[in-house]
Write a protein that holds these residues in place. Structure first.
Motif, PDB file in Angstrom:
ATOM      1  N   VAL A 193       0.727  -1.635  -0.464  1.00  0.00           N
ATOM      2  CA  VAL A 193      -0.262   0.037  -0.316  1.00  0.00           C
ATOM      3  C   VAL A 193       0.778   1.381  -0.048  1.00  0.00           C
ATOM      4  N   PHE A 194       0.992   1.844  -0.788  1.00  0.00           N
ATOM      5  CA  PHE A 194       0.986   3.510  -0.515  1.00  0.00           C
ATOM      6  C   PHE A 194       0.179   4.451  -0.427  1.00  0.00           C
ATOM      7  N   LEU A 195       0.687   4.894   0.719  1.00  0.00           N
ATOM      8  CA  LEU A 195       0.134   5.990   1.041  1.00  0.00           C
ATOM      9  C   LEU A 195       0.495   7.892   0.523  1.00  0.00           C
ATOM     10  N   ASP A 196       0.191   8.409   0.038  1.00  0.00           N
ATOM     11  CA  ASP A 196       0.998   9.546   0.332  1.00  0.00           C
ATOM     12  C   ASP A 196       0.249  10.339   1.449  1.00  0.00           C
ATOM     13  N   ARG A 197       1.014  11.294   1.779  1.00  0.00           N
ATOM     14  CA  ARG A 197       1.820  12.371   3.371  1.00  0.00           C
ATOM     15  C   ARG A 197       0.546  13.508   3.677  1.00  0.00           C
ATOM     16  N   ASP A 198       0.660  14.366   3.145  1.00  0.00           N
ATOM     17  CA  ASP A 198      -0.143  15.411   3.451  1.00  0.00           C
ATOM     18  C   ASP A 198      -1.529  15.598   2.753  1.00  0.00           C
ATOM     19  N   GLY A 199      -2.993  15.569   4.108  1.00  0.00           N
ATOM     20  CA  GLY A 199      -3.956  15.343   3.785  1.00  0.00           C
ATOM     21  C   GLY A 199      -4.212  14.152   4.136  1.00  0.00           C
ATOM     22  N   ILE A 239      -1.295   1.179   9.885  1.00  0.00           N
ATOM     23  CA  ILE A 239       0.498   1.160   9.196  1.00  0.00           C
ATOM     24  C   ILE A 239       0.305   0.310   9.660  1.00  0.00           C
ATOM     25  N   SER A 240       0.238  -0.395  11.042  1.00  0.00           N
ATOM     26  CA  SER A 240       1.384  -1.318  11.733  1.00  0.00           C
ATOM     27  C   SER A 240       0.588  -3.186  11.824  1.00  0.00           C
ATOM     28  N   ASN A 241      -0.760  -2.435  11.290  1.00  0.00           N
ATOM     29  CA  ASN A 241      -1.666  -3.498  11.380  1.00  0.00           C
ATOM     30  C   ASN A 241      -1.819  -4.038  10.254  1.00  0.00           C
ATOM     31  N   LEU A 242      -0.924  -2.981   8.320  1.00  0.00           N
ATOM     32  CA  LEU A 242      -1.173  -3.879   7.038  1.00  0.00           C
ATOM     33  C   LEU A 242       0.121  -4.225   7.329  1.00  0.00           C
ATOM     34  N   LYS A 243       0.762  -3.889   7.928  1.00  0.00           N
ATOM     35  CA  LYS A 243       2.081  -4.523   7.859  1.00  0.00           C
ATOM     36  C   LYS A 243       2.758  -5.834   8.724  1.00  0.00           C
ATOM     37  N   LYS A 244       1.687  -6.523  10.282  1.00  0.00           N
ATOM     38  CA  LYS A 244       1.715  -7.347  10.164  1.00  0.00           C
ATOM     39  C   LYS A 244       0.553  -8.087   9.856  1.00  0.00           C
ATOM     40  N   ASP A 245       0.380  -7.808   8.532  1.00  0.00           N
ATOM     41  CA  ASP A 245      -0.814  -8.803   7.709  1.00  0.00           C
ATOM     42  C   ASP A 245       0.042  -8.914   6.658  1.00  0.00           C
ATOM     43  N   GLY A 246       1.474  -8.989   7.147  1.00  0.00           N
ATOM     44  CA  GLY A 246       2.199  -8.522   5.352  1.00  0.00           C
ATOM     45  C   GLY A 246       2.297  -8.019   4.017  1.00  0.00           C
ATOM     46  N   ILE A 247       1.829  -7.080   4.541  1.00  0.00           N
ATOM     47  CA  ILE A 247       1.654  -5.881   3.336  1.00  0.00           C
ATOM     48  C   ILE A 247       2.485  -4.985   3.916  1.00  0.00           C
ATOM     49  N   LYS A 248       3.224  -4.631   2.682  1.00  0.00           N
ATOM     50  CA  LYS A 248       4.299  -3.500   2.413  1.00  0.00           C
ATOM     51  C   LYS A 248       3.706  -2.439   2.761  1.00  0.00           C
ATOM     52  N   VAL A 249       3.807  -1.193   3.918  1.00  0.00           N
ATOM     53  CA  VAL A 249       3.066   0.100   3.784  1.00  0.00           C
ATOM     54  C   VAL A 249       4.711   1.013   3.076  1.00  0.00           C
ATOM     55  N   GLU A 269     -11.460   2.312  -7.670  1.00  0.00           N
ATOM     56  CA  GLU A 269     -12.021   1.404  -6.750  1.00  0.00           C
ATOM     57  C   GLU A 269     -12.984   2.263  -5.341  1.00  0.00           C
ATOM     58  N   TYR A 270     -12.662   2.450  -5.148  1.00  0.00           N
ATOM     59  CA  TYR A 270     -13.182   2.921  -4.260  1.00  0.00           C
ATOM     60  C   TYR A 270     -13.000   4.937  -3.299  1.00  0.00           C
ATOM     61  N   ILE A 271     -14.110   5.599  -2.800  1.00  0.00           N
ATOM     62  CA  ILE A 271     -13.612   6.724  -2.154  1.00  0.00           C
ATOM     63  C   ILE A 271     -14.252   6.648  -1.105  1.00  0.00           C
ATOM     64  N   ALA A 272     -13.427   6.834  -0.346  1.00  0.00           N
ATOM     65  CA  ALA A 272     -13.158   6.394   1.760  1.00  0.00           C
ATOM     66  C   ALA A 272     -13.346   7.651   1.980  1.00  0.00           C
ATOM     67  N   GLU A 273     -13.911   7.856   3.222  1.00  0.00           N
ATOM     68  CA  GLU A 273     -13.921   9.152   4.501  1.00  0.00           C
ATOM     69  C   GLU A 273     -12.683   9.468   4.411  1.00  0.00           C
ATOM     70  N   ASN A 274     -11.435   8.838   5.074  1.00  0.00           N
ATOM     71  CA  ASN A 274     -10.846   9.225   5.552  1.00  0.00           C
ATOM     72  C   ASN A 274      -9.623   7.658   5.263  1.00  0.00           C
ATOM     73  N   LEU A 275      -8.814   7.902   6.013  1.00  0.00           N
ATOM     74  CA  LEU A 275      -7.947   6.897   5.809  1.00  0.00           C
ATOM     75  C   LEU A 275      -8.944   5.345   6.803  1.00  0.00           C
ATOM     76  N   GLU A 276      -9.272   5.705   7.566  1.00  0.00           N
ATOM     77  CA  GLU A 276      -9.387   4.635   8.346  1.00  0.00           C
ATOM     78  C   GLU A 276     -10.480   3.563   7.922  1.00  0.00           C
ATOM     79  N   ASP A 277     -11.696   4.244   6.850  1.00  0.00           N
ATOM     80  CA  ASP A 277     -12.822   3.814   5.774  1.00  0.00           C
ATOM     81  C   ASP A 277     -11.607   3.521   4.942  1.00  0.00           C
ATOM     82  N   ALA A 278     -10.388   3.872   4.412  1.00  0.00           N
ATOM     83  CA  ALA A 278     -10.206   3.004   3.006  1.00  0.00           C
ATOM     84  C   ALA A 278      -9.768   2.014   3.439  1.00  0.00           C
ATOM     85  N   VAL A 279      -8.637   1.460   4.764  1.00  0.00           N
ATOM     86  CA  VAL A 279      -8.080   0.290   5.004  1.00  0.00           C
ATOM     87  C   VAL A 279      -9.431  -0.974   5.391  1.00  0.00           C
ATOM     88  N   ASP A 280     -10.033   0.060   6.056  1.00  0.00           N
ATOM     89  CA  ASP A 280     -11.417  -1.249   6.559  1.00  0.00           C
ATOM     90  C   ASP A 280     -11.849  -1.383   4.802  1.00  0.00           C
TER      91      ASP A 280
END
Length: 181
Positions: free
Chosen positions: A10-16, A40-50, A161-172
């Motif tokens: 998963v590639f995460l933009d920084r600002d915003g 970030i920690s959960n994704l990594k724990k599940d084998g996803i590079k962040v 693929e998806y329009i999320a309210e925020n990062l938490e919604d996106a990862v869910d």
């Protein structure tokens, strides 16, 4: 939508996206959304590079140093950091909406970009992701509302693929849609 993809990174933009609003906040003045570090920690724990991938033209203007961003983003838990330090007028390969940072990461980490996700708040994040063949998730935080309204002409041909309210919604959504465990 191809939810049979096996998500590797998963590639995460920084600002915003991981915090802030639609302006740049330099290292030392940047505070994460309360849920970002855990995601970030959960994704990594599940084998996803962040990875962090971010345009930071303030570096070339002398307003900040690359090492300050790298130090800050590493402390947030990112596996790797990709930064474009160039001013938009330079026409570099790495600056989003170009795909240079995504391609560099794919080569360095031996990834197929089709198995990667880009989460960002700007049209340039979504265009880079689309050109590279990544899963595209736009968050409404930061410049997300502007991307959907004022800059819609730049992304209207992109199938998000998806329009999320925020990062938490996106990862869910990512966990549900791609059955990440």
């Amino acid at each position: 939508m191809n939810n049979s993809r096996e998500i590797k990174a998963v590639f995460l933009d920084r600002d915003g996206t991981i915090c802030g609003d639609d302006t740049v906040h330099y290292p030392g003045k940047f505070k994460l959304f309360p849920f970002t570090q855990e995601l970030i920690s959960n994704l990594k724990k599940d084998g996803i590079k962040v990875f962090s991938f971010t345009n930071q033209p303030g570096i070339s203007a002398g307003k900040a140093a690359t090492h300050d961003y790298v130090e800050e983003l590493t402390a947030f838990g990112f596996d790797d950091i990709f930064i474009c330090p160039h001013h938009p007028s330079k026409g570099c390969f790495c600056r989003k909406p170009n795909t240079g940072m995504l391609q560099t990461a794919a080569e360095k980490h031996k990834l197929s970009l089709e198995n990667c996700v880009v989460i960002g708040d700007r049209w340039s994040d979504m265009l880079a992701a689309s050109t590279a063949g990544c899963v595209k998730i736009l968050v409404k935080t930061g410049a997300g509302h502007a991307a959907l309204n004022e800059h819609f002409d730049k992304i209207n041909d992109i199938e998000l693929e998806y329009i999320a309210e925020n990062l938490e919604d996106a990862v869910d959504w990512l966990y549900q849609e791609y059955k990440i465990t």
